[in-house]
Design a protein around this motif. Structure first.
Motif, PDB file in Angstrom:
ATOM      1  N   ILE A 168      -6.886   0.032   1.700  1.00 17.42           N
ATOM      2  CA  ILE A 168      -7.198   1.331   1.118  1.00 17.42           C
ATOM      3  C   ILE A 168      -6.194   2.392   1.543  1.00 17.42           C
ATOM      4  CG2 ILE A 168      -8.870   3.229   1.145  1.00 17.42           C
ATOM      5  CD1 ILE A 168     -11.082   1.141   1.317  1.00 17.42           C
ATOM      6  N   THR A 169      -5.822   2.406   2.800  1.00 17.01           N
ATOM      7  CA  THR A 169      -5.048   3.520   3.348  1.00 17.01           C
ATOM      8  C   THR A 169      -3.555   3.245   3.481  1.00 17.01           C
ATOM      9  OG1 THR A 169      -5.465   2.755   5.620  1.00 17.01           O
ATOM     10  CG2 THR A 169      -7.047   4.302   4.659  1.00 17.01           C
ATOM     11  N   SER A 170      -3.121   2.009   3.360  1.00 17.29           N
ATOM     12  CA  SER A 170      -1.715   1.673   3.609  1.00 17.29           C
ATOM     13  C   SER A 170      -1.147   0.957   2.389  1.00 17.29           C
ATOM     14  CB  SER A 170      -1.583   0.793   4.859  1.00 17.29           C
ATOM     15  OG  SER A 170      -2.199   1.417   5.969  1.00 17.29           O
ATOM     16  N   LEU A 171      -0.593   1.714   1.445  1.00 20.10           N
ATOM     17  CA  LEU A 171      -0.060   1.130   0.216  1.00 20.10           C
ATOM     18  C   LEU A 171       1.405   0.742   0.348  1.00 20.10           C
ATOM     19  CD1 LEU A 171      -1.662   3.418  -2.534  1.00 20.10           C
ATOM     20  CD2 LEU A 171      -2.650   1.545  -1.222  1.00 20.10           C
ATOM     21  N   GLU A 172       2.065   1.234   1.385  1.00 21.16           N
ATOM     22  CA  GLU A 172       3.473   0.884   1.616  1.00 21.16           C
ATOM     23  C   GLU A 172       3.549  -0.259   2.609  1.00 21.16           C
ATOM     24  OE1 GLU A 172       7.009   0.653   3.796  1.00 21.16           O
ATOM     25  OE2 GLU A 172       5.405   1.882   4.629  1.00 21.16           O
ATOM     26  N   PHE A 173       4.496  -1.171   2.398  1.00 18.94           N
ATOM     27  CA  PHE A 173       4.498  -2.417   3.164  1.00 18.94           C
ATOM     28  C   PHE A 173       4.666  -2.200   4.660  1.00 18.94           C
ATOM     29  CE2 PHE A 173       6.879  -5.771   5.264  1.00 18.94           C
ATOM     30  CZ  PHE A 173       5.956  -6.789   5.183  1.00 18.94           C
ATOM     31  N   GLY A 174       5.616  -1.341   5.052  1.00 20.05           N
ATOM     32  CA  GLY A 174       5.834  -1.144   6.481  1.00 20.05           C
ATOM     33  C   GLY A 174       4.594  -0.629   7.181  1.00 20.05           C
TER      34      GLY A 174
END
Length: 540
Positions: A469-475
């Motif tokens: 939900i909160t981390s859409l970017e891979f890093g």
């Protein structure tokens, strides 16, 4: 005596007016939040509107009640025949024609009053069942039938986005104008706006026209300013181009859609409008791919979009945070959402994912209606409806099947939040992180949505759900699930342990720079360094 009769008539008229208002209130009570005092047009002095969201129908034209579940409800000479399929559908199968017919009737039944009449309907892809071999003409005929049914229900405007299975072969959406694109474009033309519906803005502001310039190729993305207020611009994207499995995802700007999107958002800003972005495949990660039993699939589908396109979209949304009022998607077959954060860690926008209309995934068919501010684009609430498939098949009432559509929940009442804006979803995530798992268990039960299935979620399941939900970017996501930010993402009575190193290595092997995979390596935002192969994605 005559005067007394006049008084009686007057009292009767007063009584009828009172009863009419009561019935009207009950109708709106059924639509939004079980009787809240905010009615159709006025919510603290603002003009309110409504629109429907339908997604993932997976219509099977070969479905038959004479078929058997073990034969996908197709008529076959099977030796293992057990029973007939239900008229309105079967759990685990694609949608039946009987179920498809109930959609328009349900929309009419639940919004029969003028004050709650929807302004438009959005559809976020996947009309045809992927398990059957289709011709392109078959897909078009299904789209045409769906659009016609919705229009017959009283909807003037429909905003459909192409799903992964809305082209044949699946996932091979072309980058140039084809006959299929042209036919769908002509189908979606509004009589009031003629050919200006697709790929062209309806703005008459000369400054906006100068920015927009010439429209690009008509290949599945378009925008339209919603009349009559002309304060909301609905931007429909063809996000299939960015999916990792699509060959076009290797290009820096497939079909020039990035350039077009930025121009549309700039036009919104100049005109003082708000944008609703509609798409089928959302950015970010697929929660359902994470399990040790399904690890290989999870590795291949870790990040749904290509890494570069995923990052570019998040940066665009962050840059135009003052313009983008909401984002809507489907494809993931779950009732959930995603939060987009800027580089300072502040939530700037939310992506709302609606559950599927099809019972193909063991769930009740569902549709959703939103309540929004027509001037600011602020989402006030939404109500989730579900079709009681078990009862409908038992009763087999084909004359009034709309009565089997029932209210599942209202967002504001269910989560006890003031509205459905980004700040409310951010507050909801904070409630998930509390020691009390009641709120998260409610959410997880809705997200799973399967019938006769007790949704259990341990601390690691909760961690991965929150990271998705909160981390859409891979890093950011890799740090979240690896345990580096686990204490910030989730606090439970059990000690949160990072994923085991062998499991973590298998999950992220695809993104290893020394791997033979053609996928670009992840970006290190702390050092602001990245591979030269993805520098082209920063040109907006």
């Amino acid at each position: 005596m005559f005067g007394r009769k006049k008084v009686d008539v007057f009292r009767v008229l007063q009584l009828l007016l009172f009863l009419s208002n009561c019935v009207h209130g009950l109708a709106e009570k059924n639509v939004f939040n079980h009787g809240r005092t905010e009615s159709g047009k006025n919510f603290t002095g603002r003009k309110m509107g409504y629109f429907w969201h339908v997604t993932d129908m997976f219509f099977d034209p070969y479905y038959s009640p004479l078929g058997a579940p073990e034969d996908d409800c197709h008529i076959k000479n099977s030796e293992n025949f057990t029973r007939n399929c239900g008229f309105f559908g079967e759990f685990g199968q694609c949608s039946a024609f009987g179920l498809m017919e109930t959609i328009a009737r349900a929309m009419n039944a639940t919004t029969r009053w003028k004050s709650t009449a929807p302004d438009f309907c959005i559809f976020t892809g996947n009309l045809r069942c992927p398990n059957i071999g289709d011709r392109q003409d078959d897909i078009y005929e299904t789209i045409s039938a769906f659009v016609t049914d919705i229009r017959n229900a009283g909807f003037v405007t429909i905003y459909p986005s192409y799903g992964w299975y809305d082209y044949q072969p699946h996932g091979h959406h072309p980058l140039k104008l084809t006959t299929h694109y042209e036919r769908v474009k002509n189908l979606l033309r509004d009589e009031r706006d003629s050919s200006n519906y697709c790929q062209k803005s309806l703005d008459h502001n000369p400054k906006v026209k100068q920015i927009l310039g010439q429209p690009g190729p008509e290949i599945g993305y378009f925008s339209r300013v919603q009349p009559p207020e002309n304060r909301i611009r609905v931007i429909v994207m063809n996000t299939n181009f960015y999916v990792r499995n699509h060959i076009a995802s290797r290009r820096p700007d497939p079909a020039r859609q990035w350039r077009w999107l930025i121009e549309e958002l700039r036009a919104c800003r100049i005109a003082g409008q708000k944008a609703f972005i509609v798409m089928s495949v959302p950015p970010g990660f697929d929660r359902k791919s994470y399990s040790e039993e399904n690890l290989d699939k999870g590795k291949e589908n870790l990040l749904v979009w290509s890494n570069g396109h995923n990052r570019r979209y998040l940066r665009i949304i962050s840059k135009f945070r003052d313009v983008v009022a909401a984002q809507f998607a489907g494809h993931r077959h779950e009732d959930t959402f995603r939060l987009v954060y800027d580089r300072k860690g502040k939530a700037v926008s939310a992506v709302l994912l609606a559950p599927p209309m099809s019972p193909r995934f063991g769930n009740y068919p569902k549709i959703r209606i939103y309540m929004y501010d027509k001037h600011s684009g602020k989402l006030i609430d939404y109500v989730q409806y579900y079709f009681n498939l078990t009862k409908a098949n038992q009763d087999a009432d084909m004359t009034s099947p709309e009565k089997y559509w029932e209210v599942s929940y209202s967002f504001r009442d269910f989560y006890r939040l003031p509205d459905a804006t980004t700040s409310s979803f951010e507050k909801l995530v904070k409630n998930f992180q509390s020691d009390n798992n009641v709120v998260f268990d409610r959410y997880h039960s809705n997200a799973e949505g399967r019938v006769n299935h007790k949704a259990t979620c341990d601390y690691r399941c909760k961690l991965i759900s929150l990271c998705v939900i909160t981390s859409l970017e891979f890093g950011r996501f890799s740090e979240c699930v690896s345990g580096k930010f686990a204490a910030d993402q989730i606090r439970t009575r059990l000690s949160v342990q990072p994923l085991p190193k062998p499991l973590r290595d298998r999950l992220f092997r695809r993104f290893n720079p020394i791997s033979a995979s053609p996928t670009p390596p992840s970006v290190n935002y702390m050092d602001r360094t990245e591979d030269t192969r993805v520098q082209a994605f920063q040109t907006f």
